[in-house]
Design an enzyme around this catalytic site. Structure first.
Site: not given
Length: 288
Positions: A7, A84
């Site tokens: 992930h 991110h």
């Protein structure tokens, strides 16, 4: 088959010196502007979901990569970066690391899932799609019926890369698979029991044919979660203590049309995640 995935696969390194990414809300950008390096140190602890580089993940058995990308607003040119919360490496550098591994291991296959794009106009998308074709060349698997994508087929055609591109700009390129061919339902919870329930429900609802499927065995922090574990970070405050519950679910799965397909996790090295997932495929052997 059931491959193992990571992930936010690229988040093993983020740039604390760069501006906060365009994937963040205005309030987060405002706080980062006020508290600068302190805010970014906290963001780093909660943005990093992996410790291993692409090469290390590949060597450890990871074959699905969850990729979020962005341009840097205000930067000249069309360069694309992983993102991110904070910016990561240039996408080209990550792709080069992956293709180097694939060239050395001609029977290995990877899934690259470009599922979030930020601050990207048409010119950025064209640049990235051209880059993917340039880097991977004949290794790119053309769109086909999902049921036809067997290892024998991929080896015969010498395909090693399936790219999923969740944006209309790739619709005309037969080398870019559309995002609807690889749904990845997101539980969006901090509760491991609720996560397991969600994973079971979405597996029961998944299309048996016509698409791949990603089971995201991950927990997502809320604002209050981050406040409570401000210094500890994602790994120490949320992931480690819930891993036994999550891994028990993983170990109980069966691959195939009525079971799991791809399974992803945070910090894939904390337990023997990839090996555990790969071993599930033994259940597909005729004598099992």
């Amino acid at each position: 088959l059931t491959p193992a995935g990571s992930h936010d696969s690229f988040s093993f390194w983020v740039d604390e010196k760069a501006p906060v990414g365009p994937d963040q809300k205005a309030a987060v950008k405002h706080l980062a502007g006020l508290f600068r390096s302190l805010a970014k140190k906290v963001m780093k602890k909660w943005s990093m979901t992996q410790n291993l580089t692409f090469k290390e993940q590949l060597e450890g058995g990871i074959r699905y990569f969850d990729l979020r990308v962005s341009s840097k607003p205000g930067e000249p040119g069309h360069e694309i970066y992983f993102i991110h919360g904070l910016f990561g490496h240039k996408v080209r550098d990550g792709l080069t690391e992956i293709v180097t591994f694939l060239t050395a291991h001609s029977k290995e296959v990877v899934f690259l899932d470009f599922n979030h794009h930020y601050a990207m106009g048409d010119v950025h998308h064209r640049y990235l799609i051209a880059m993917l074709q340039e880097v991977f060349g004949n290794k790119l698997c053309r769109m086909n019926s999902v049921e036809d994508i067997t290892l024998d087929y991929l080896w015969q055609e010498k395909y090693q890369v399936l790219v999923f591109y969740h944006h209309p700009s790739a619709e005309e390129c037969p080398l870019m698979w559309p995002g609807n061919k690889i749904p990845a339902p997101w539980a969006n919870t901090t509760d491991a029991c609720k996560l397991i329930q969600f994973l079971e429900t979405t597996l029961g609802e998944r299309h048996k044919y016509g698409s791949f499927h990603v089971s995201q065995a991950i927990l997502t922090p809320r604002v209050k979660t981050i406040v409570r574990g401000l210094i500890k970070g994602l790994r120490n405050h949320l992931v480690e203590r819930n891993l036994p519950t999550i891994m028990s679910w993983v170990q109980a799965q069966k691959p195939g049309a009525n079971g799991v397909n791809i399974i992803t996790s945070d910090f894939v090295e904390l337990v023997d995640f990839a090996t555990t997932v790969i071993k599930l495929n033994n259940l597909l052997l005729p004598d099992r």
